[in-house]
Motif scaffolding. Sequence first.
Motif, short mmCIF file in Angstrom:
data_model
loop_
_atom_site.label_atom_id
_atom_site.label_comp_id
_atom_site.label_asym_id
_atom_site.label_seq_id
_atom_site.Cartn_x
_atom_site.Cartn_y
_atom_site.Cartn_z
N GLU A 1 0.86 -1.18 0.00
CA GLU A 1 0.00 0.00 0.00
C GLU A 1 0.90 1.23 0.00
OE1 GLU A 1 -2.41 0.10 3.53
OE2 GLU A 1 -0.71 -0.13 4.89
N ARG A 2 0.52 2.23 -0.79
CA ARG A 2 1.36 3.42 -0.85
C ARG A 2 0.50 4.64 -1.16
NH1 ARG A 2 3.43 1.84 -6.72
NH2 ARG A 2 2.81 3.71 -7.88
N ARG A 3 1.08 5.79 -0.87
CA ARG A 3 0.44 7.06 -1.15
C ARG A 3 1.29 7.81 -2.18
NH1 ARG A 3 -2.72 10.32 1.87
NH2 ARG A 3 -4.14 8.56 1.73
N ASP A 4 0.69 8.09 -3.34
CA ASP A 4 1.33 8.93 -4.36
C ASP A 4 0.64 10.28 -4.38
OD1 ASP A 4 2.79 6.68 -4.91
OD2 ASP A 4 2.23 6.52 -7.02
N TRP A 5 1.31 11.25 -5.00
CA TRP A 5 0.74 12.58 -5.17
C TRP A 5 0.81 12.95 -6.63
CZ3 TRP A 5 -1.41 15.19 -1.02
CH2 TRP A 5 -1.16 14.62 0.24
N VAL A 6 -0.31 13.42 -7.16
CA VAL A 6 -0.42 13.72 -8.59
C VAL A 6 -0.77 15.18 -8.77
CG1 VAL A 6 -1.73 13.22 -10.69
CG2 VAL A 6 -1.09 11.35 -9.14
N ARG A 7 -0.14 15.83 -9.72
CA ARG A 7 -0.44 17.22 -10.03
C ARG A 7 -1.68 17.30 -10.91
NH1 ARG A 7 1.65 21.15 -6.76
NH2 ARG A 7 3.82 20.67 -6.28
N GLY A 8 -2.66 18.10 -10.48
CA GLY A 8 -3.82 18.34 -11.30
C GLY A 8 -3.52 19.34 -12.40
N THR A 9 -4.48 19.58 -13.26
CA THR A 9 -4.27 20.47 -14.40
C THR A 9 -3.98 21.90 -13.96
OG1 THR A 9 -6.67 20.78 -14.54
CG2 THR A 9 -5.69 19.07 -15.93
N ASP A 10 -4.44 22.28 -12.75
CA ASP A 10 -4.19 23.62 -12.25
C ASP A 10 -3.08 23.64 -11.20
OD1 ASP A 10 -5.47 22.33 -10.23
OD2 ASP A 10 -7.03 23.84 -9.92
N GLY A 11 -2.37 22.53 -11.06
CA GLY A 11 -1.26 22.46 -10.12
C GLY A 11 -1.60 21.90 -8.76
N ALA A 12 -2.86 21.63 -8.49
CA ALA A 12 -3.24 21.07 -7.19
C ALA A 12 -2.58 19.70 -6.99
CB ALA A 12 -4.75 20.93 -7.11
N ARG A 13 -2.13 19.42 -5.76
CA ARG A 13 -1.52 18.13 -5.43
C ARG A 13 -2.62 17.20 -4.92
NH1 ARG A 13 1.94 17.69 -1.37
NH2 ARG A 13 3.22 16.06 -2.32
N ILE A 14 -2.88 16.15 -5.69
CA ILE A 14 -3.98 15.23 -5.42
C ILE A 14 -3.43 13.98 -4.76
CG2 ILE A 14 -5.90 13.95 -6.43
CD1 ILE A 14 -5.36 15.81 -8.98
N PRO A 15 -3.88 13.66 -3.53
CA PRO A 15 -3.42 12.41 -2.91
C PRO A 15 -4.07 11.20 -3.58
CG PRO A 15 -4.95 13.57 -1.46
CD PRO A 15 -4.75 14.44 -2.65
N VAL A 16 -3.27 10.15 -3.75
CA VAL A 16 -3.72 8.94 -4.42
C VAL A 16 -3.30 7.74 -3.58
CG1 VAL A 16 -3.65 7.56 -6.54
CG2 VAL A 16 -3.43 10.05 -6.67
N SER A 17 -4.24 6.88 -3.25
CA SER A 17 -3.94 5.65 -2.51
C SER A 17 -3.89 4.48 -3.49
CB SER A 17 -5.00 5.39 -1.45
OG SER A 17 -5.04 6.44 -0.50
#
Length: 714
Positions: A436-452
Amino acid sequence: MSATPPVAKRLDSRRVFHGDVFVDPYEWLRNKSDPEVIAHLQAENDYADRMTAHLEPLRQQIFDEIKARTKETDLSVPTRRGEWWYYVRTFEGKQYGVQCRCPVAQPSDWHPPLFDEHTEIPGEQVLLDENIEADGHDFFALGAASVSPDGNVLAYSVDVVGNERYTLRFKDLRTGHQYPDEIAGIGAGVTWATDNRTVYYTTLDAAWRPDTVWRYRLGSGEPAEQVYHERDERFWLAVGRTRSDAYVVIVSASAITSEVRYAKASDPRAPFTTVLPRRDGVEYFVEHAVIGGEDRFLILHNDGAVNFTLAEAPVSNPAEQRTLIPHRDDVRLDGVDAFAGHLVVSYRRAALPRIQLWPIGPDGGYGVAEELSFESELMSAGLGPNPSWNSPKLRIATGSFLTPTRIYDVDLVSGERTLLREQPVLGEYRPEDYTERRDWVRGTDGARIPVSIVYRSDIEFPSPAILYGYGAYEICEDPRFSISRLSLLDRGMVFVIAHVRGGGEMGRLWYEHGKLLKKKNTFSDFVAVATYLVESGLTRPQNLVAMGGSAGGLLVGAVANMVPDLFAGILAQVPFVDPLTTLLDPSLPLTITEWEEWGNPLSDSDVYWYVKSYSPYENVTAKKYPPILAMTSLHDTRVYYVEPAKWIAALRHHKTDGNPVLLKTQMAAGHGGISGRYERWKEIAFQYAWLLAAADREHYGGAQEDDFYGRAEG
């Protein structure tokens, strides 16, 4: 095998708002009293059954796996209330739980007896066997099961339709006899006054809004007395009793405003007093505490504090506040619970829920607060049942995607934790076999989206993957263990949650930036995560399926129109896919209360055009779509069955590919789906088999792969 899909007739219904004319050919499906509508839904069910018949062996395998991993005969960790330990038993072959209790052996004993499920428990009393209550009904849901403070009477409510209107009944626990008193058509909950004779409950208006609080004296022969009626149709009501048992509290709340009233729980005739008058845009919640011998209100509010702040004030003058926990940009305060000698603060930081213990000194001062820490980065923690004001223990529950739920008692003085139980997983489950891990993805406007992200450690990438999302009402998708999910992971499926805006994982602004005229951030966040999964090599579009329910069904429905080529399949559960039609009709259940979440398209043309621009139903066009499965329930009062029924009909009419779109309607269920644990496992197995087949056609398409995936609707 080939199957011909049902074709819904088209009867044009015109809708005219803000100069826009929309012709809706499937609105006639709204009338569920029309035999033709029921016949159409049944035809859709038959078609879905035929199109997925080749998956029956896989469904049976998944069902058998869930059953084999579940400890069917079991009992929960007992919780102490007064002089009794309360717990729930389950029995192999039984669909529902059995509410039980046994006497506390020693008044000073707060350590729960951890009985074996086969042990004969001294003095055990069955309070309510839900299986008996459910007998003869296609659907059953227990709303409340509340014992009077003196332990003598059980008040319980049941729903046997699925429409979330309950019937309240009473049982004398000394004799086992039912009282003749019965109240139909109420909300789920019930609250006792401390006189042990009076109960408070809510009733719902025609729009399914809890709008009135009533007070009823058991056995009096008198009708219930109306205590408070909420006239503002944006607000709904809830009623409860403080842990201290000092007050009964009525909360009146909309999506952005709240107001609290209180009355002495010992006086069933006491009038209710407003804590603080409502102010638009200000939410506050109240807990009662005794600080230095004085009655105080702990007030959690967002007045000038977007992520909330905690204050205390005398009960006699709630406006005379002193800040206890100031606002922080990186911490969202969720709640405060008071005990005789401690406060327990719940909050969120870095997209995870956390708990802090805060001792109260004998002089009314506060000691040093301590955060409870856990071994896993993705461990989530929350309060368990803690009904006793004077308990020296705090019951908490923890878990992660790989760690089965653990129940602890925490000593409120020493902080020492005692593990009472870990959710049993039968068979050979080993958490170390998974990642299990937590990644962070940049949205189109730069927001950092947490991803499990969760998967078996031995799989190779790219792999089939499920991307799940919700993103509404500030609801958080926190890490939790699931026995059924193992059947996906063990078949090489990666499970991913996109914690998109509209949820509350990253604080109040994360929610506010995914609602009203910023709702499209929810969709773009989801697409950004899906794109990341492909570009990082974790999966491929031909192996990626999307899943969401209710407001999450709107999410995956909107994404289906935006980027259909990015997904191999879409599962939409009770999906809110016709939002504009619903929001334009104030007579429909919950519409007015929803305007603060989505906007009011009746009065605001900007809202009208914005919602129309993303409404899944109204944006279906002539293009290729992936296979789609929509699940709904005939008696759902939150998202009417008609929304997915219209959506599937429109998809089938417009799309240019041969991929099937399926509608499965539970004919005796509500928003939460079918009832009974074995029936739910069957429904999960149905959905999981479909997801596996959509994401990995090579392995799970079966002999009928061409019919299911290529030619059925071509």
